[in-house]
Motif scaffolding. Structure first.
Motif, PDB file in Angstrom:
ATOM      1  N   PRO A 111      -4.702   4.603 -12.333  1.00 17.63           N
ATOM      2  CA  PRO A 111      -6.111   4.825 -12.011  1.00 17.63           C
ATOM      3  C   PRO A 111      -6.317   5.957 -11.005  1.00 17.63           C
ATOM      4  N   SER A 112      -5.228   6.539 -10.474  1.00 21.04           N
ATOM      5  CA  SER A 112      -5.358   7.573  -9.446  1.00 21.04           C
ATOM      6  C   SER A 112      -6.133   8.778  -9.965  1.00 21.04           C
ATOM      7  N   ILE A 113      -5.826   9.233 -11.172  1.00 23.24           N
ATOM      8  CA  ILE A 113      -6.493  10.419 -11.712  1.00 23.24           C
ATOM      9  C   ILE A 113      -7.977  10.148 -11.943  1.00 23.24           C
TER      10      ILE A 113
ATOM     11  N   GLY B   3       0.823  -1.207   0.000  1.00 26.90           N
ATOM     12  CA  GLY B   3       0.000   0.000   0.000  1.00 26.90           C
ATOM     13  C   GLY B   3       0.857   1.257   0.000  1.00 26.90           C
ATOM     14  N   SER B   4       0.239   2.353  -0.424  1.00 29.76           N
ATOM     15  CA  SER B   4       0.958   3.646  -0.421  1.00 29.76           C
ATOM     16  C   SER B   4      -0.055   4.787  -0.456  1.00 29.76           C
ATOM     17  N   ILE B   5       0.413   5.971  -0.060  1.00 29.93           N
ATOM     18  CA  ILE B   5      -0.345   7.212  -0.224  1.00 29.93           C
ATOM     19  C   ILE B   5       0.475   8.107  -1.138  1.00 29.93           C
ATOM     20  N   MET B   6      -0.180   8.666  -2.164  1.00 31.22           N
ATOM     21  CA  MET B   6       0.539   9.427  -3.175  1.00 31.22           C
ATOM     22  C   MET B   6      -0.092  10.806  -3.352  1.00 31.22           C
ATOM     23  N   GLY B   7       0.747  11.786  -3.726  1.00 28.98           N
ATOM     24  CA  GLY B   7       0.281  13.102  -4.129  1.00 28.98           C
ATOM     25  C   GLY B   7       0.204  13.160  -5.635  1.00 28.98           C
ATOM     26  N   ILE B   8      -0.904  13.685  -6.156  1.00 29.62           N
ATOM     27  CA  ILE B   8      -1.143  13.678  -7.609  1.00 29.62           C
ATOM     28  C   ILE B   8      -0.870  15.053  -8.195  1.00 29.62           C
ATOM     29  N   ASP B   9       0.141  15.146  -9.035  1.00 35.07           N
ATOM     30  CA  ASP B   9       0.479  16.400  -9.711  1.00 35.07           C
ATOM     31  C   ASP B   9      -0.105  16.341 -11.123  1.00 35.07           C
ATOM     32  N   ALA B  10      -1.410  16.622 -11.217  1.00 28.46           N
ATOM     33  CA  ALA B  10      -2.092  16.479 -12.504  1.00 28.46           C
ATOM     34  C   ALA B  10      -1.525  17.393 -13.591  1.00 28.46           C
ATOM     35  N   PRO B  11      -1.210  18.671 -13.285  1.00 30.93           N
ATOM     36  CA  PRO B  11      -0.694  19.542 -14.365  1.00 30.93           C
ATOM     37  C   PRO B  11       0.560  18.988 -15.026  1.00 30.93           C
ATOM     38  N   HIS B  12       1.418  18.311 -14.239  1.00 34.77           N
ATOM     39  CA  HIS B  12       2.660  17.793 -14.822  1.00 34.77           C
ATOM     40  C   HIS B  12       2.572  16.296 -15.133  1.00 34.77           C
ATOM     41  N   GLY B  13       1.420  15.663 -14.828  1.00 33.80           N
ATOM     42  CA  GLY B  13       1.192  14.277 -15.253  1.00 33.80           C
ATOM     43  C   GLY B  13       1.933  13.225 -14.441  1.00 33.80           C
ATOM     44  N   HIS B  14       2.182  13.491 -13.134  1.00 32.59           N
ATOM     45  CA  HIS B  14       2.897  12.513 -12.323  1.00 32.59           C
ATOM     46  C   HIS B  14       2.209  12.324 -10.973  1.00 32.59           C
ATOM     47  N   ALA B  15       2.422  11.113 -10.409  1.00 27.62           N
ATOM     48  CA  ALA B  15       1.993  10.824  -9.044  1.00 27.62           C
ATOM     49  C   ALA B  15       3.249  10.542  -8.218  1.00 27.62           C
TER      50      ALA B  15
END
Length: 599
Positions: A80-82, A43-55
């Protein structure tokens, strides 16, 4: 699923959050609880940087972590995060190895040996402002029930609480640090103001402490100090400070004075010959004893200001006011001493002439040398409300300095008196222009020229009361007829003094009845009847002498005189008629500020 162990794990997580534990540890424990009590492996918790296309991985639980290095950044296009964030609902992949929708997960499922994936959106953001998701995976295909979603949802909710609590703690810490900085700045500003520093050094410190570019204006010291540039695209610091002290100085003083009745927002039009731009600026007046002594100009920045910024601004205004109080008190003391001395002389209230001369010398005024008075009447300007005499006083001293004349400016009621040496020597031309320059400079300042009167020379102490009374009489005459600009007694002779004893409306009525129609006709048609009539009277009503004086044929002159009589009924047959007409013409010259030199 062991519900008791799940509840106990949630209780432990809540206790850890409540104890204010480290956020990374709390989130890691939550991921561990999700894996251990819901049959997930990783398991993990991630931050989603949608403008730059990375998690980006924030915390992770992976029992195999010690055997290989795992990436901390993932391409969102294959994650699937986005999808979970956009839909704000869980995304469940029963077998990632056969998933066509998320090829990145399918590839990694083989590499890291897992099958099922569950992604849960979190309604919070990390410290960089990125939305967060919780992801768990299993080695085997895991069927997800509503109870599983509810348990993982509780884990996510506790994570959201922990993150929000951490944000609040960080904001409180930052607020505390800002408060501490504001208090330190307040103390530092007061210490500098009370340590007898200068306005310049205090202004430099203010520029360092305030987040906005500022300009400090001291009216009594005639000083303007700029800090950082409000537009770095147009001015660097050095060029901005040079422009403020040079080409922009007059405009800055003018708009700073306009804010004397409270906080204003103005537009500063910057044009130094190389750059042109408009700058919005907020002006905070600085006051002492209900008198505006300066101003603080604040240029806006994109950052919003809060209560602490306002507290720092109030501290800055207080410190600047304290600092400027020194020059304010010094100005009042010096001007009051000179004013008292001058009025003793001008009103002949002295008993010991030697004592007066010595007192004057101690104040830098040499009454043993013949001097002239330049009296500036500001009574009309004072009615408009305006301001103290500090600025006009400074303007007067600046003009004297520019003209190279050693004079003394003295503030009196409703005006200023400038004592200058009567013998201008080789500076006679500059001295002759000085009253006109004073009228023009103060006219620009008040947007209306004051009355400026030049006296005769005062060689002895007893000459001052006579000259003072004559100047005041000339000012009263000017006020009566609404005239402004430069006067001198010799410009008019004794007539204005006689007129001063009469009622101004009666004088105007006499002029209007005698030659008003003729003046109006000349103004409308461009005829020279008034000048012709005046020249005829000036030549003693001798036709040939008048014709020669004004370059006319005597026949033409006689025709004009006949037309004047025919059109306006002006007759010159008797001495009384001639005197009345000439008096009316001379009075019109006094009333009309555009007096022809010939009159």
């Amino acid at each position: 699923m062991d519900h008791e162990s799940q509840i106990l794990s949630l209780r432990d997580a809540a206790s850890l959050i409540n104890s204010g534990g480290d956020l990374q540890s709390v989130l890691r424990d939550l991921v561990l609880a999700a894996c251990r009590h819901a049959k997930w492996t990783l398991g993990s918790i991630m931050g989603i940087d949608a403008p730059h296309g990375h998690a980006y991985v924030i915390v992770r639980h992976d029992p195999t972590l010690i055997h290989r290095t795992l990436p901390d950044r993932w391409e969102l296009a294959t994650s699937p995060s986005i999808v979970a964030l956009n839909r704000n609902e869980p995304v469940y992949i029963r077998d990632a190895r056969v998933s066509e929708e998320f090829p990145g997960y399918r590839r990694e499922a083989f590499e890291r040996d897992y099958r099922s994936v569950l992604v849960m959106p979190m309604n919070c953001v990390d410290e960089d402002g990125r939305p967060m998701v919780l992801t768990v995976v299993s080695r085997e295909i895991t069927e997800v029930t509503a109870e599983d979603i509810a348990f993982i949802g509780m884990i996510v909710h506790l994570g959201e609480i922990a993150v929000e609590k951490q944000h609040r703690l960080r904001q409180e810490k930052q607020a505390g640090e800002r408060l501490q900085r504001a208090l330190s700045a307040h103390t530092s500003l007061l210490q500098q103001a009370l340590s007898d520093g200068s306005v310049v050094s205090l202004a430099e410190k203010v520029s360092e402490l305030l987040p906005n570019p500022v300009v400090v204006i001291d009216f009594h010291a005639n000083l303007v100090v700029a800090g950082r540039s409000p537009s770095e695209a147009h001015f660097d610091i050095a060029s901005w400070q040079q422009a403020v002290s040079g080409t922009l100085s007059r405009q800055i003083f003018k708009i700073a004075r306009s804010a004397s009745d409270g906080r204003h927002t103005e537009t500063l039009f910057v044009d130094d010959g190389k750059r042109q731009l408009k700058l919005s600026v907020r002006i905070e007046p600085l006051t002492i004893d209900a008198e505006v002594v300066g101003a603080l100009m604040i240029f806006p920045t994109p950052q919003a200001s809060g209560q602490l910024d306002q507290m720092l601004l109030d501290s800055t205004k207080f410190a600047l006011s304290v600092q400027m109080m020194r020059s304010f008190v010094r100005f009042r003391f010096e001007t009051r001493s000179l004013t008292e001395l001058f009025l003793e002389v001008a009103e002949r209230r002295w008993r010991d002439e030697a004592d007066i001369v010595n007192r004057a010398r101690r104040l830098g005024l040499d009454l043993s040398v013949a001097q002239k008075m330049i009296v500036v009447d500001l009574a009309e300007q004072a009615k408009d409300g305006a301001i103290g005499l500090a600025d006009p006083h400074h303007a007067l001293m600046r003009l004297l300095q520019q003209a190279g004349i050693a004079g003394t400016a003295i503030a009196v009621e409703d005006g200023l008196v400038c004592l200058v040496p009567a013998d201008a020597g080789q500076d006679g031309a500059r001295f002759a222009k000085l009253p006109h320059r004073i009228a023009a400079e103060l006219g620009r300042y008040f947007e209306r020229e004051p009355v400026v009167v030049l006296s005769e020379a005062c060689a002895a102490l007893g000459d001052y009361p006579i000259a003072w009374e004559r100047c005041r009489r000339m000012i009263r005459i000017g006020r009566s007829f609404g005239r402004t600009g430069v006067f001198a007694g010799q410009d008019f002779g004794p007539l204005p003094i006689l007129v001063a004893a009469a009622d101004a409306p009666d004088v105007r009525g006499f002029v209007e009845d005698s030659i008003g129609a003729l003046i109006a006709h000349d103004r409308e048609h461009g005829t020279p009847y008034l000048d012709t009539l005046f020249a005829y009277l000036r030549e003693g009503c001798r036709s040939q002498a008048c014709a020669d004086a004004i370059g006319l044929h005597v026949t033409t002159l006689r025709y004009r005189l006949s037309r004047i009589e025919e059109l306006f009924g002006i007759r010159l047959d008797t001495p009384e008629q001639r005197f009345a007409v000439e008096l009316a013409i001379r009075l019109s010259g006094i009333i009309d500020s555009r007096v022809p030199a010939a009159r």
